[in-house]
Design a protein around this motif. Structure first.
Motif, PDB file in Angstrom:
ATOM      1  N   THR A 200       0.834  -1.208   0.000  1.00 17.95           N
ATOM      2  CA  THR A 200       0.000   0.000   0.000  1.00 17.95           C
ATOM      3  C   THR A 200       0.867   1.255   0.000  1.00 17.95           C
ATOM      4  O   THR A 200       0.632   2.198  -0.767  1.00 17.95           O
ATOM      5  CB  THR A 200      -0.937  -0.001   1.220  1.00 17.95           C
ATOM      6  OG1 THR A 200      -1.797  -1.143   1.153  1.00 17.95           O
ATOM      7  CG2 THR A 200      -1.786   1.256   1.248  1.00 17.95           C
ATOM      8  N   PHE A 201       1.875   1.264   0.841  1.00 17.73           N
ATOM      9  CA  PHE A 201       2.780   2.415   0.868  1.00 17.73           C
ATOM     10  C   PHE A 201       3.557   2.526  -0.439  1.00 17.73           C
ATOM     11  O   PHE A 201       3.772   3.627  -0.974  1.00 17.73           O
ATOM     12  CB  PHE A 201       3.756   2.304   2.041  1.00 17.73           C
ATOM     13  CG  PHE A 201       3.198   2.815   3.332  1.00 17.73           C
ATOM     14  CD1 PHE A 201       3.096   4.190   3.578  1.00 17.73           C
ATOM     15  CD2 PHE A 201       2.751   1.942   4.310  1.00 17.73           C
ATOM     16  CE1 PHE A 201       2.574   4.670   4.766  1.00 17.73           C
ATOM     17  CE2 PHE A 201       2.223   2.419   5.507  1.00 17.73           C
ATOM     18  CZ  PHE A 201       2.134   3.790   5.730  1.00 17.73           C
ATOM     19  N   ASP A 202       3.972   1.406  -0.987  1.00 24.69           N
ATOM     20  CA  ASP A 202       4.767   1.404  -2.215  1.00 24.69           C
ATOM     21  C   ASP A 202       3.984   1.938  -3.409  1.00 24.69           C
ATOM     22  O   ASP A 202       4.538   2.633  -4.271  1.00 24.69           O
ATOM     23  CB  ASP A 202       5.255  -0.014  -2.508  1.00 24.69           C
ATOM     24  CG  ASP A 202       6.105  -0.090  -3.759  1.00 24.69           C
ATOM     25  OD1 ASP A 202       7.218   0.463  -3.748  1.00 24.69           O
ATOM     26  OD2 ASP A 202       5.650  -0.688  -4.758  1.00 24.69           O
ATOM     27  N   LEU A 203       2.679   1.639  -3.441  1.00 27.12           N
ATOM     28  CA  LEU A 203       1.865   1.998  -4.605  1.00 27.12           C
ATOM     29  C   LEU A 203       1.013   3.243  -4.398  1.00 27.12           C
ATOM     30  O   LEU A 203       0.218   3.603  -5.264  1.00 27.12           O
ATOM     31  CB  LEU A 203       0.961   0.815  -4.988  1.00 27.12           C
ATOM     32  CG  LEU A 203       1.707  -0.453  -5.446  1.00 27.12           C
ATOM     33  CD1 LEU A 203       0.740  -1.614  -5.615  1.00 27.12           C
ATOM     34  CD2 LEU A 203       2.467  -0.199  -6.743  1.00 27.12           C
ATOM     35  N   LEU A 285      -4.621  -7.288  -1.389  1.00 24.17           N
ATOM     36  CA  LEU A 285      -3.256  -7.613  -1.773  1.00 24.17           C
ATOM     37  C   LEU A 285      -3.210  -8.169  -3.193  1.00 24.17           C
ATOM     38  O   LEU A 285      -2.258  -7.921  -3.944  1.00 24.17           O
ATOM     39  CB  LEU A 285      -2.664  -8.615  -0.789  1.00 24.17           C
ATOM     40  CG  LEU A 285      -1.180  -8.976  -0.947  1.00 24.17           C
ATOM     41  CD1 LEU A 285      -0.308  -7.737  -0.875  1.00 24.17           C
ATOM     42  CD2 LEU A 285      -0.773  -9.992   0.112  1.00 24.17           C
ATOM     43  N   GLY A 286      -4.262  -8.894  -3.587  1.00 26.38           N
ATOM     44  CA  GLY A 286      -4.352  -9.373  -4.964  1.00 26.38           C
ATOM     45  C   GLY A 286      -4.437  -8.220  -5.954  1.00 26.38           C
ATOM     46  O   GLY A 286      -3.804  -8.252  -7.020  1.00 26.38           O
ATOM     47  N   GLY A 287      -5.223  -7.202  -5.621  1.00 30.12           N
ATOM     48  CA  GLY A 287      -5.299  -6.016  -6.473  1.00 30.12           C
ATOM     49  C   GLY A 287      -3.960  -5.307  -6.560  1.00 30.12           C
ATOM     50  O   GLY A 287      -3.528  -4.877  -7.645  1.00 30.12           O
ATOM     51  N   ALA A 288      -3.280  -5.184  -5.424  1.00 29.07           N
ATOM     52  CA  ALA A 288      -1.968  -4.536  -5.402  1.00 29.07           C
ATOM     53  C   ALA A 288      -0.953  -5.327  -6.223  1.00 29.07           C
ATOM     54  O   ALA A 288      -0.115  -4.747  -6.927  1.00 29.07           O
ATOM     55  CB  ALA A 288      -1.480  -4.389  -3.959  1.00 29.07           C
TER      56      ALA A 288
END
Length: 478
Positions: A200-203, A285-288
């Motif tokens: 989440t932070f990365d994207l 997490l799958g979406g990420a």
């Protein structure tokens, strides 16, 4: 052949050694067949809760569900996960009926409800098929993951993984399984949540991830996907996956391993909350994963490889180790449960029926021997699996729900149902549900509807034919 990654391989070997050590400890703690089968019926709420969570989350969840999101978007929440969570919620309200019977296995319960001892091997055959398919799924998931991240060829690694699973399950039975599940379940949930935070932070945040996910394919964020599911397909899936919760041998064994009814209900309620949070995090997490791979030009053809590729090609090594531990925890914890269930089913529901008053020592030997045999057979098939993880998962959901959901739970609450009607319903539901799925679901009718429909119709016919007939009684050992 990919280059071997010594760091990932070392983490994997260390993890397996820790699990084997717990298995050896469980062997010392296993004194008789009741310990091996149901932990001596002494499972407390904490151990039971995390054992159930770890048993529930598998290669299907961690690799298969992320892969399904990669291939079809968030519709898996509607098509599969909603049914599973409804099943856990529904089971809470009937668990006292199951625990009150004070038996060991699902076929034990069916034998008492029908009055026919033959129900044990009949039901046991269906449960064998289910457990075997589930074992194959777990081994495929573990093999794909470890092969991608370590570089060791799949055909070698699958035998290493299968051997470790078999060994520590054979050593300590449910004692080993429950304690390894406690560690693996806690680790699995914590690591998936941590991985989601990192991604989440990365994207750039959840909102950004969802916007980019929808930009890749607008249907990814629709409840039914882009034709992935139809309304009738979703209804069929809800019934199928709802039914698997009620008809799983591993679930029934755990319920009957708890020390009392209160613990049985408490562990389901707590596990339901934990699993709901976990699955929401996993789907996000799958979406990420999808956004990260697409943005980096790392698309995959086989959706089951999406998460392993994320680990090896996208995230930093230290984050990859965290994710690996989470996935291995999910896979190991479910595989040992299915292996354990195979051993219990073979000894308790089949061998004990045909043998002449076997001793506890004989039953324990048969449990261990069958665990080894069926574990090796599943490993051999997993070398060249017959379908994707999700395809196998859907098949066993159809099998269990078609066979057991209607006849067993109707008989549990309406004890006047003739035993022959219940057995006929089990056989017909299994035959039509699995057969319809084999034919590809002709005319758009889900196989689950056909199987459950056949079970309902034949249960009604059997009730009309045999109502009022004297039923045999059986004394099923607790």
């Amino acid at each position: 052949m990919a280059e071997v990654n010594p760091f990932y391989l070392g983490v994997f070997v260390l993890y397996l050694l820790i699990i084997l050590a717990i298995g050896a400890w469980g062997y010392v703690r296993t004194e008789d067949v009741d310990d091996f089968w149901v932990y001596g019926k002494k499972l407390g709420p904490w151990l039971a809760t995390w054992s159930y969570v770890a048993n529930f989350v598998s290669a299907v969840s961690v690799i298969g569900f992320v892969g399904a999101v990669y291939g079809g978007g968030y519709s898996i929440l509607t098509g599969i996960i909603l049914g599973l969570m409804l099943g856990v919620s529904g089971l809470y309200f009937v668990v006292h009926k199951v625990r009150e019977l004070n038996h060991i296995t699902f076929p034990d319960i069916i034998a008492e409800l029908t009055g026919y001892e033959a129900a044990r091997p009949i039901a046991g055959t269906v449960l064998f098929a289910n457990a075997w398919v589930y074992l194959i799924m777990q081994l495929v998931g573990a093999g794909l993951l470890v092969t991608v991240v370590t570089g060791v060829p799949y055909e070698y690694m699958i035998w290493v993984i299968g051997g470790v699973f078999i060994l520590y399950t054979v050593l300590g039975g449910l004692v080993s399984v429950a304690w390894t599940d406690l560690i693996q379940g806690t680790l699995m949930v914590a690591m998936v949540l941590l991985a989601l935070v990192v991604m989440t932070f990365d994207l750039g945040g959840i909102a950004t991830i969802n916007q980019e996910f929808a930009a890749i394919e607008p249907s990814h964020v629709r409840p039914l996907g882009g034709g992935t599911y139809t309304v009738i397909g979703v209804l069929g899936s809800l019934v199928a996956f709802f039914g698997t919760i009620f008809t799983s041998q591993a679930t029934v064994v755990r319920i009957n391993a708890t020390k009392d009814i209160r613990t049985a209900k408490l562990h389901l309620a707590a596990a339901g909350v934990i699993l709901s949070v976990f699955y929401v995090a996993l789907i996000l997490l799958g979406g990420a994963t999808t956004v990260a791979l697409e943005s980096a030009g790392l698309g995959v053809d086989n959706v089951d490889r999406a998460f392993p590729v994320l680990i090896t090609e996208y995230v930093p090594t230290e984050v990859g180790v965290v994710i690996i531990l989470a996935i291995l925890s999910g896979i190991l914890s479910t595989t040992d449960t299915r292996l354990h269930a195979v051993g219990v089913t073979a000894a308790r529901d089949v061998y004990d029926y045909f043998a002449d008053d076997p001793s506890d020592r004989q039953l324990l030997k048969v449990s261990r021997a069958s665990t080894i045999f069926f574990g090796l057979a599943a490993t051999a098939i997993a070398v060249d699996p017959p379908g994707t993880i999700i395809e196998l998962y859907e098949w066993r959901a159809i099998l269990l729900t078609s066979a057991f959901l209607v006849p067993v739970y109707v008989a549990l609450y309406a004890r006047g149902i003739p035993g022959k009607a219940v057995l006929l319903s089990i056989v017909s539901g299994t035959a039509l549900g699995v057969g319809w799925d084999f034919l590809g679901g002709p005319v758009g009718i889900p196989a689950t509807f056909m199987g459950v429909g056949a079970a309902i119709v034949t249960l009604g016919i059997g009730y009309a034919l045999w109502k009022g007939e004297a039923e045999p009684t059986v004394a099923v050992g607790g």
